[in-house]
Scaffold this motif. Sequence first.
Motif, PDB file in Angstrom:
ATOM      1  N   THR A 210      -5.832  -6.613   5.811  1.00 46.70           N
ATOM      2  CA  THR A 210      -5.012  -7.714   5.975  1.00 46.70           C
ATOM      3  C   THR A 210      -3.986  -7.949   7.379  1.00 46.70           C
ATOM      4  O   THR A 210      -3.520  -6.530   8.097  1.00 46.70           O
ATOM      5  CB  THR A 210      -4.039  -6.647   4.235  1.00 46.70           C
ATOM      6  N   ARG A 211      -2.874  -8.892   7.346  1.00 49.82           N
ATOM      7  CA  ARG A 211      -3.005  -9.309   8.396  1.00 49.82           C
ATOM      8  C   ARG A 211      -1.545  -9.941   8.368  1.00 49.82           C
ATOM      9  O   ARG A 211      -1.099 -10.359   7.317  1.00 49.82           O
ATOM     10  CB  ARG A 211      -3.620 -10.484   9.462  1.00 49.82           C
ATOM     11  N   ASP A 212       0.142  -9.534   9.113  1.00 55.63           N
ATOM     12  CA  ASP A 212       1.303 -10.513   9.257  1.00 55.63           C
ATOM     13  C   ASP A 212       1.706 -10.325   7.851  1.00 55.63           C
ATOM     14  O   ASP A 212       2.116 -10.644   7.050  1.00 55.63           O
ATOM     15  CB  ASP A 212       0.937 -12.262   9.140  1.00 55.63           C
ATOM     16  N   MET A 213       2.326  -8.858   7.789  1.00 47.86           N
ATOM     17  CA  MET A 213       2.679  -8.285   6.389  1.00 47.86           C
ATOM     18  C   MET A 213       4.017  -7.480   6.953  1.00 47.86           C
ATOM     19  O   MET A 213       4.240  -6.900   7.729  1.00 47.86           O
ATOM     20  CB  MET A 213       1.779  -7.015   5.938  1.00 47.86           C
ATOM     21  N   LEU A 214       5.241  -7.979   6.199  1.00 50.10           N
ATOM     22  CA  LEU A 214       6.777  -7.217   6.381  1.00 50.10           C
ATOM     23  C   LEU A 214       6.927  -6.131   5.552  1.00 50.10           C
ATOM     24  O   LEU A 214       6.751  -6.893   3.888  1.00 50.10           O
ATOM     25  CB  LEU A 214       7.094  -8.707   7.089  1.00 50.10           C
ATOM     26  N   ILE A 215       7.337  -5.058   5.818  1.00 55.85           N
ATOM     27  CA  ILE A 215       7.166  -4.350   4.594  1.00 55.85           C
ATOM     28  C   ILE A 215       8.494  -3.908   4.777  1.00 55.85           C
ATOM     29  O   ILE A 215       9.068  -2.886   6.253  1.00 55.85           O
ATOM     30  CB  ILE A 215       6.357  -3.353   4.507  1.00 55.85           C
ATOM     31  N   THR A 216       9.795  -4.114   4.018  1.00 58.18           N
ATOM     32  CA  THR A 216      11.119  -3.494   4.837  1.00 58.18           C
ATOM     33  C   THR A 216      11.834  -3.276   3.550  1.00 58.18           C
ATOM     34  O   THR A 216      12.016  -3.687   2.309  1.00 58.18           O
ATOM     35  CB  THR A 216      11.821  -4.881   5.452  1.00 58.18           C
ATOM     36  N   ASN A 217      12.964  -2.987   3.915  1.00 59.18           N
ATOM     37  CA  ASN A 217      14.109  -1.972   2.587  1.00 59.18           C
ATOM     38  C   ASN A 217      13.890  -1.683   1.408  1.00 59.18           C
ATOM     39  O   ASN A 217      14.618  -2.240   0.749  1.00 59.18           O
ATOM     40  CB  ASN A 217      15.040  -3.220   2.780  1.00 59.18           C
ATOM     41  N   ASN A 218      12.567  -0.540   1.146  1.00 58.03           N
ATOM     42  CA  ASN A 218      11.646  -0.353  -0.023  1.00 58.03           C
ATOM     43  C   ASN A 218      12.316   1.222   0.240  1.00 58.03           C
ATOM     44  O   ASN A 218      12.716   1.272   0.860  1.00 58.03           O
ATOM     45  CB  ASN A 218      10.754  -1.038  -0.105  1.00 58.03           C
ATOM     46  N   TYR A 219      12.707   1.644  -1.009  1.00 54.52           N
ATOM     47  CA  TYR A 219      12.406   2.936  -2.094  1.00 54.52           C
ATOM     48  C   TYR A 219      11.261   3.096  -2.549  1.00 54.52           C
ATOM     49  O   TYR A 219      11.211   2.951  -3.334  1.00 54.52           O
ATOM     50  CB  TYR A 219      13.398   2.688  -2.947  1.00 54.52           C
ATOM     51  N   PHE A 220      11.101   4.008  -1.889  1.00 54.99           N
ATOM     52  CA  PHE A 220       9.754   5.327  -2.458  1.00 54.99           C
ATOM     53  C   PHE A 220       9.822   6.022  -2.942  1.00 54.99           C
ATOM     54  O   PHE A 220      10.773   7.099  -2.405  1.00 54.99           O
ATOM     55  CB  PHE A 220       8.637   5.089  -1.454  1.00 54.99           C
ATOM     56  N   ASP A 221       9.343   6.912  -4.071  1.00 55.30           N
ATOM     57  CA  ASP A 221       9.302   8.333  -5.020  1.00 55.30           C
ATOM     58  C   ASP A 221       7.909   8.428  -5.476  1.00 55.30           C
ATOM     59  O   ASP A 221       8.137   8.142  -6.725  1.00 55.30           O
ATOM     60  CB  ASP A 221      10.512   8.438  -6.149  1.00 55.30           C
ATOM     61  N   VAL A 222       6.848   8.599  -4.782  1.00 53.05           N
ATOM     62  CA  VAL A 222       6.187   8.544  -5.536  1.00 53.05           C
ATOM     63  C   VAL A 222       4.787   9.743  -5.425  1.00 53.05           C
ATOM     64  O   VAL A 222       5.361  10.215  -4.925  1.00 53.05           O
ATOM     65  CB  VAL A 222       4.645   7.094  -5.018  1.00 53.05           C
ATOM     66  N   GLY A 223       3.745  10.440  -6.843  1.00 52.54           N
ATOM     67  CA  GLY A 223       2.493  10.921  -6.277  1.00 52.54           C
ATOM     68  C   GLY A 223       1.202  11.085  -4.925  1.00 52.54           C
ATOM     69  O   GLY A 223       0.841  12.172  -4.375  1.00 52.54           O
TER      70      GLY A 223
ATOM     71  N   ASP B 154       0.888   8.301  -1.000  1.00 56.71           N
ATOM     72  CA  ASP B 154       1.099   7.875  -0.063  1.00 56.71           C
ATOM     73  C   ASP B 154       2.420   6.819  -0.059  1.00 56.71           C
ATOM     74  O   ASP B 154       1.672   5.862  -1.258  1.00 56.71           O
ATOM     75  CB  ASP B 154      -0.199   6.521   1.181  1.00 56.71           C
ATOM     76  N   VAL B 155       3.696   6.487   0.792  1.00 58.61           N
ATOM     77  CA  VAL B 155       3.801   5.409   0.321  1.00 58.61           C
ATOM     78  C   VAL B 155       3.710   4.136   1.086  1.00 58.61           C
ATOM     79  O   VAL B 155       3.490   3.349   0.402  1.00 58.61           O
ATOM     80  CB  VAL B 155       5.452   6.241   0.667  1.00 58.61           C
ATOM     81  N   VAL B 156       2.450   4.497   2.050  1.00 58.12           N
ATOM     82  CA  VAL B 156       2.184   3.251   2.375  1.00 58.12           C
ATOM     83  C   VAL B 156       1.339   3.969   2.772  1.00 58.12           C
ATOM     84  O   VAL B 156       0.805   5.179   3.835  1.00 58.12           O
ATOM     85  CB  VAL B 156       3.245   2.542   3.811  1.00 58.12           C
ATOM     86  N   ALA B 157       0.349   3.158   2.734  1.00 58.06           N
ATOM     87  CA  ALA B 157      -1.336   3.905   3.624  1.00 58.06           C
ATOM     88  C   ALA B 157      -2.118   2.675   4.086  1.00 58.06           C
ATOM     89  O   ALA B 157      -2.892   1.125   3.057  1.00 58.06           O
ATOM     90  CB  ALA B 157      -2.259   4.451   2.300  1.00 58.06           C
ATOM     91  N   ILE B 158      -2.443   2.188   5.086  1.00 61.22           N
ATOM     92  CA  ILE B 158      -2.669   0.837   5.736  1.00 61.22           C
ATOM     93  C   ILE B 158      -4.597   1.453   6.179  1.00 61.22           C
ATOM     94  O   ILE B 158      -4.576   2.537   6.593  1.00 61.22           O
ATOM     95  CB  ILE B 158      -2.152   0.862   7.362  1.00 61.22           C
TER      96      ILE B 158
ATOM     97  N   GLY C 125      13.212   0.393   7.595  1.00 60.87           N
ATOM     98  CA  GLY C 125      14.333   0.232   6.948  1.00 60.87           C
ATOM     99  C   GLY C 125      13.796   0.997   5.558  1.00 60.87           C
ATOM    100  O   GLY C 125      14.917   0.392   4.535  1.00 60.87           O
ATOM    101  N   ASN C 126      12.373   1.406   5.830  1.00 59.39           N
ATOM    102  CA  ASN C 126      12.247   2.163   4.266  1.00 59.39           C
ATOM    103  C   ASN C 126      12.934   3.348   4.036  1.00 59.39           C
ATOM    104  O   ASN C 126      12.891   4.076   5.112  1.00 59.39           O
ATOM    105  CB  ASN C 126      10.904   1.936   4.015  1.00 59.39           C
ATOM    106  N   ARG C 127      13.023   3.693   2.748  1.00 57.11           N
ATOM    107  CA  ARG C 127      13.309   4.998   2.412  1.00 57.11           C
ATOM    108  C   ARG C 127      12.326   5.742   1.259  1.00 57.11           C
ATOM    109  O   ARG C 127      12.252   5.175   0.283  1.00 57.11           O
ATOM    110  CB  ARG C 127      14.999   4.725   1.102  1.00 57.11           C
ATOM    111  N   GLY C 128      11.713   6.567   1.763  1.00 56.98           N
ATOM    112  CA  GLY C 128      11.390   7.142   1.273  1.00 56.98           C
ATOM    113  C   GLY C 128      11.338   8.870   0.238  1.00 56.98           C
ATOM    114  O   GLY C 128      11.781   9.547   1.246  1.00 56.98           O
ATOM    115  N   ARG C 129      11.510   9.589  -0.633  1.00 64.07           N
ATOM    116  CA  ARG C 129      11.551  10.622  -1.763  1.00 64.07           C
ATOM    117  C   ARG C 129       9.968  11.647  -1.378  1.00 64.07           C
ATOM    118  O   ARG C 129       9.197  11.592  -0.882  1.00 64.07           O
ATOM    119  CB  ARG C 129      12.389  10.803  -2.537  1.00 64.07           C
ATOM    120  N   ALA C 130       9.719  11.853  -2.443  1.00 66.89           N
ATOM    121  CA  ALA C 130       8.898  12.963  -2.626  1.00 66.89           C
ATOM    122  C   ALA C 130       7.027  11.802  -2.485  1.00 66.89           C
ATOM    123  O   ALA C 130       7.111  10.135  -2.384  1.00 66.89           O
ATOM    124  CB  ALA C 130       8.448  13.135  -4.619  1.00 66.89           C
ATOM    125  N   GLY C 131       6.128  12.126  -1.612  1.00 62.15           N
ATOM    126  CA  GLY C 131       5.219  11.493  -1.760  1.00 62.15           C
ATOM    127  C   GLY C 131       4.606  11.736  -0.272  1.00 62.15           C
ATOM    128  O   GLY C 131       4.588  13.408   0.113  1.00 62.15           O
TER     129      GLY C 131
END
Length: 335
Positions: free
Chosen positions: A224-237, A239-243, A264-270
């Motif tokens: 995928t091209r031209d993608m903006l990922i901002t200001n999100n909250y992650f708490d998963v099992g 990868d929080v983002v896997a390109i 500008g993202n926040r991650g906890r578990a992951g």
Amino acid sequence: MKRLWTLSILSLWIAAASPAHAQATVSFPERVCDVTTYGARGTRVFMDTDAFQRAIDDCHRQGGGTVSVPRGEYLIGPIFLRSNIRLHLAPHSELAGTSDERAYKVTEATRPYVSNADWIALINIADSENVAITGSGRIDGQGASWWERWRAQARASGRGGNTNRPRLVHAVRSRNLLFEGVGLWNSPSFHLVVKDSEKVTVNRMSFVALAHSPNTDAIDPIDTRDMLITNNYFDVGDDVVAIKSLRVNPERPDSAVENIVIRGNRGRAGRGISIGSETIGGVRNVLIENNELEGAMYGIRIKTPRGRGGIVQDIVFRNNRMVDVEDPDGFLDLL
């Protein structure tokens, strides 16, 4: 005592992706199609799938607009968004995915939407443009039963299970996609997969699943091209983002993935922000900055299985803050 890691600048072939281009541009007619007008009851007792699809299809036939989901708990199977449709979840609304495996099996009619193996997702987008999921409600995949089946398979085989389960939201071969404000919870596997698409924004979303939930990546941009990922909250099992890049794109032989901004993202578990596991078609122009990870297993990684790698270039990591992260930087991990 907490361990604090601050990564100021770590770059590979330094070049910053352009945020001005790495995002969606969407607009919708003022038309509103309320799912309750089409028969949705929102009790979490009766299936509301048909009512949702009628609202989507009718709104699309009229030229597009907003499919409105009022407060309530809606039990649904897979639904299919169309071009020029915004699915808007009001406060205190929830879409709960059925746990019936049969509902997610691909058919000839739904083959364009296939996400992996012979599965479709709960919410599907294919060959479309100008599509959005917005609001402040929640989409819950009710993944616990799927996770337990995964564990049973792992015990029977004596090794880890696989990701042979439905995704929660899947978009493929589409452009100008907006995901904003909504919570994606408890997916059977990956929460949001965007594949072979361009011009995508994911903003102010929350992605939540239990830390022990298997393969519950939050966001997977694939080819995928031209993608903006901002200001999100992650708490998963996972990868929080896997390109990822799964194949070479003949139109872009050097980089099937390019111009990704994660800011500008926040991650906890992951398991952190990753490039990989697969980078076959190449990845370039990725900017990862001003993110905060706390208590995660991994921080930032570039990883690939042997034989499934490709060129990774023009990557910038800047001002990312990590607290109590077990493995802050796993570069060039060979799985």
